[in-house]
Design a protein around this motif. Structure first.
Motif, PDB file in Angstrom:
ATOM      1  N   THR A   1       5.319  13.489   6.025  1.00 12.02           N
ATOM      2  CA  THR A   1       4.727  13.105   7.502  1.00 12.02           C
ATOM      3  C   THR A   1       5.065  14.019   8.733  1.00 12.02           C
ATOM      4  O   THR A   1       6.014  14.220   8.823  1.00 12.02           O
TER       5      THR A   1
ATOM      6  N   LYS B   1       2.284   1.651  -3.679  1.00 19.39           N
ATOM      7  CA  LYS B   1       1.123   2.108  -4.335  1.00 19.39           C
ATOM      8  C   LYS B   1       1.203   3.884  -4.144  1.00 19.39           C
ATOM      9  O   LYS B   1       0.259   4.877  -4.765  1.00 19.39           O
ATOM     10  N   GLN B   2       1.236   4.287  -3.065  1.00 18.22           N
ATOM     11  CA  GLN B   2       1.614   6.501  -2.617  1.00 18.22           C
ATOM     12  C   GLN B   2       2.662   6.590  -2.499  1.00 18.22           C
ATOM     13  O   GLN B   2       2.850   7.728  -2.747  1.00 18.22           O
TER      14      GLN B   2
ATOM     15  N   ASP C   1       0.592  -1.713   0.295  1.00 22.52           N
ATOM     16  CA  ASP C   1       0.154  -0.232  -0.099  1.00 22.52           C
ATOM     17  C   ASP C   1       0.709   1.117   0.016  1.00 22.52           C
ATOM     18  O   ASP C   1       0.683   2.114  -0.482  1.00 22.52           O
ATOM     19  N   ALA C   2       1.711   1.192   1.210  1.00 23.53           N
ATOM     20  CA  ALA C   2       3.152   2.301   0.712  1.00 23.53           C
ATOM     21  C   ALA C   2       3.363   2.710  -0.348  1.00 23.53           C
ATOM     22  O   ALA C   2       3.148   3.759  -0.810  1.00 23.53           O
TER      23      ALA C   2
ATOM     24  N   GLU D   1       7.998   8.552  -0.051  1.00 22.77           N
ATOM     25  CA  GLU D   1       6.833   8.495   0.302  1.00 22.77           C
ATOM     26  C   GLU D   1       6.398   9.774   0.530  1.00 22.77           C
ATOM     27  O   GLU D   1       7.187  10.842   0.930  1.00 22.77           O
ATOM     28  N   LYS D   2       4.905  10.395   0.679  1.00 21.39           N
ATOM     29  CA  LYS D   2       4.584  11.166   0.501  1.00 21.39           C
ATOM     30  C   LYS D   2       5.122  12.157   3.013  1.00 21.39           C
ATOM     31  O   LYS D   2       5.383  11.011   3.459  1.00 21.39           O
TER      32      LYS D   2
ATOM     33  N   VAL E   1       5.540   8.748  -4.347  1.00 18.91           N
ATOM     34  CA  VAL E   1       5.299   9.956  -5.198  1.00 18.91           C
ATOM     35  C   VAL E   1       6.623   9.675  -5.864  1.00 18.91           C
ATOM     36  O   VAL E   1       6.861  10.563  -6.806  1.00 18.91           O
TER      37      VAL E   1
END
Length: 381
Positions: free
Chosen positions: A295, A232-233, A229-230, A292-293, A235
């Motif tokens: 945080t 897929k997201q 899942d990470a 990843e995005k 960037v």
């Protein structure tokens, strides 16, 4: 009767050498009763700690894989037969239409000749039926034959025409079959594998040569199930090769398998690298890093600060000069650090070295204190 006199007993019964042990034992008992017990002082264990702080963290992960062509074909003959010629080796560059392998064509050529003869016979039967139909049409106009006889001749001509059409199709099919005895490349590329040799009998469709098409390259990696899942997201994807680790190539997630590999239990992912330099060759080892995005207000700790036991993951928190074990919940990784989702708060002091040597309530002495907010994400401790 007079009471016995002890002093007389010692003087009479014990010789001077026998009196010495008893006197020493008596003196030891007197001294033991007068001496106070020595208090045991617990020594504080020196530890290295970090002060927890919240900040913005950009998560990510890196996986190793292999450089492959986006399209790699497993070519095989469309007919069965015995291989009599092999024109390429592994690593041979090929062009579209170039001959790769060849089967023994004799059986196919005989079948083609048979189909050609059948076509000629069908053509003769059709011409004869056409001529008879023409003749009976003239006789019918003169009323020399009945309409039933003419109808039978028309039916015979249609059957002969259908047989001719069937023979034409059979000849075309057999001509194609004869052409399939030669295996050619369907696109420009390079041979990456040869799975059959001269003299081997192969069935129709059996892969005998693997050809990787020239053009876009990609990196194939395996993703653990807890990171799907990470990814897929993610960037951004950055690709580096083992041969040139300083060269970063931008990539993009093109394909992610929905089913895990039964052997590795990972999900195959293909990372497209359309701007790959010429020195990036097929089969090279590559590393793909995903960003990843970001945080906000995330707490990160070094990996060596974690303590694992039967109850789960925890950290040692220093309070009033002693340590206590606090369970934590992890939210992921950021380089060589872990992101903590709960269990500790900013401002607390966490042990980062020697976590396996501590016990609850143990006194500690702080060697150095760092602030997690001042450390870049992914920095090694």
């Amino acid at each position: 009767m007079a009471a016995p006199n002890p002093s007389r007993f010692f003087r009479t019964r014990l010789s001077p050498p026998g009196r010495l042990p008893l006197l020493a034992l008596a003196a030891g008992l007197v001294l033991a009763g007068c001496t106070k017990p020595v208090e045991k002082v617990e020594e504080a264990r020196p530890v290295r700690v970090v002060k927890v702080a919240a900040g913005s963290v950009e998560g990510g992960a890196e996986f190793s894989g292999e450089v492959r062509a986006r399209v790699e074909s497993r070519l095989g003959f469309r007919v069965g037969g015995k291989i009599v010629s092999r024109k390429v080796d592994v690593g041979t560059p090929v062009r579209r239409g170039q001959v790769l392998m060849q089967l023994d064509p004799r059986d196919l050529e005989l079948a083609q000749a048979q189909a050609n003869a059948a076509l000629k016979a069908a053509e003769s039967n059709r011409d004869l039926a056409r001529a008879e139909l023409k003749r009976y049409q003239d006789l019918r106009e003169k009323n020399f034959v009945s309409q039933a006889v003419l109808d039978s001749k028309e039916t015979a001509f249609k059957a002969a025409q259908a047989s001719y059409d069937q023979a034409v199709a059979a000849l075309r099919n057999q001509s194609n079959q004869a052409g399939y005895a030669v295996l050619v490349a369907d696109a420009d590329g390079v041979v990456t594998g040869v799975d059959a040799e001269v003299g081997q009998v192969v069935a129709a469709g059996t892969p005998v040569v693997r050809v990787a098409q020239l053009g876009e390259k990609e990196v194939v990696i395996g993703i653990p199930e807890d990171r799907v899942d990470a990814i897929k997201q993610a960037v951004e994807a950055r690709v580096r090769t083992w041969a040139r680790p300083e060269q970063v190539i931008p990539g993009k997630l093109r394909e992610l398998s929905p089913v895990a590999d039964p052997a590795t239990r990972t999900y195959a992912a293909r990372i497209a690298i359309p701007k790959a330099p010429e020195d990036v060759r097929l089969g090279m080892t590559a590393y793909v890093a995903f960003s990843e995005k970001s945080t906000d207000n995330a707490i990160r700790l070094p990996l060596n600060a974690l303590f694992k036991d039967k109850s789960g993951t925890a950290v040692w928190v220093v309070e009033n000069g002693a340590v206590k074990l606090v369970p934590v919940q992890l939210a992921g990784t950021a380089g060589n650090e872990v992101l903590v989702a709960g269990g500790i708060e900013p401002g607390q002091t966490v042990v980062t070295a020697g976590v396996n040597q501590l016990k609850p309530g143990q006194k500690v002495r702080l060697l150095a204190t760092e602030n997690t907010a001042a450390l870049p994400a992914g920095a090694a401790k």
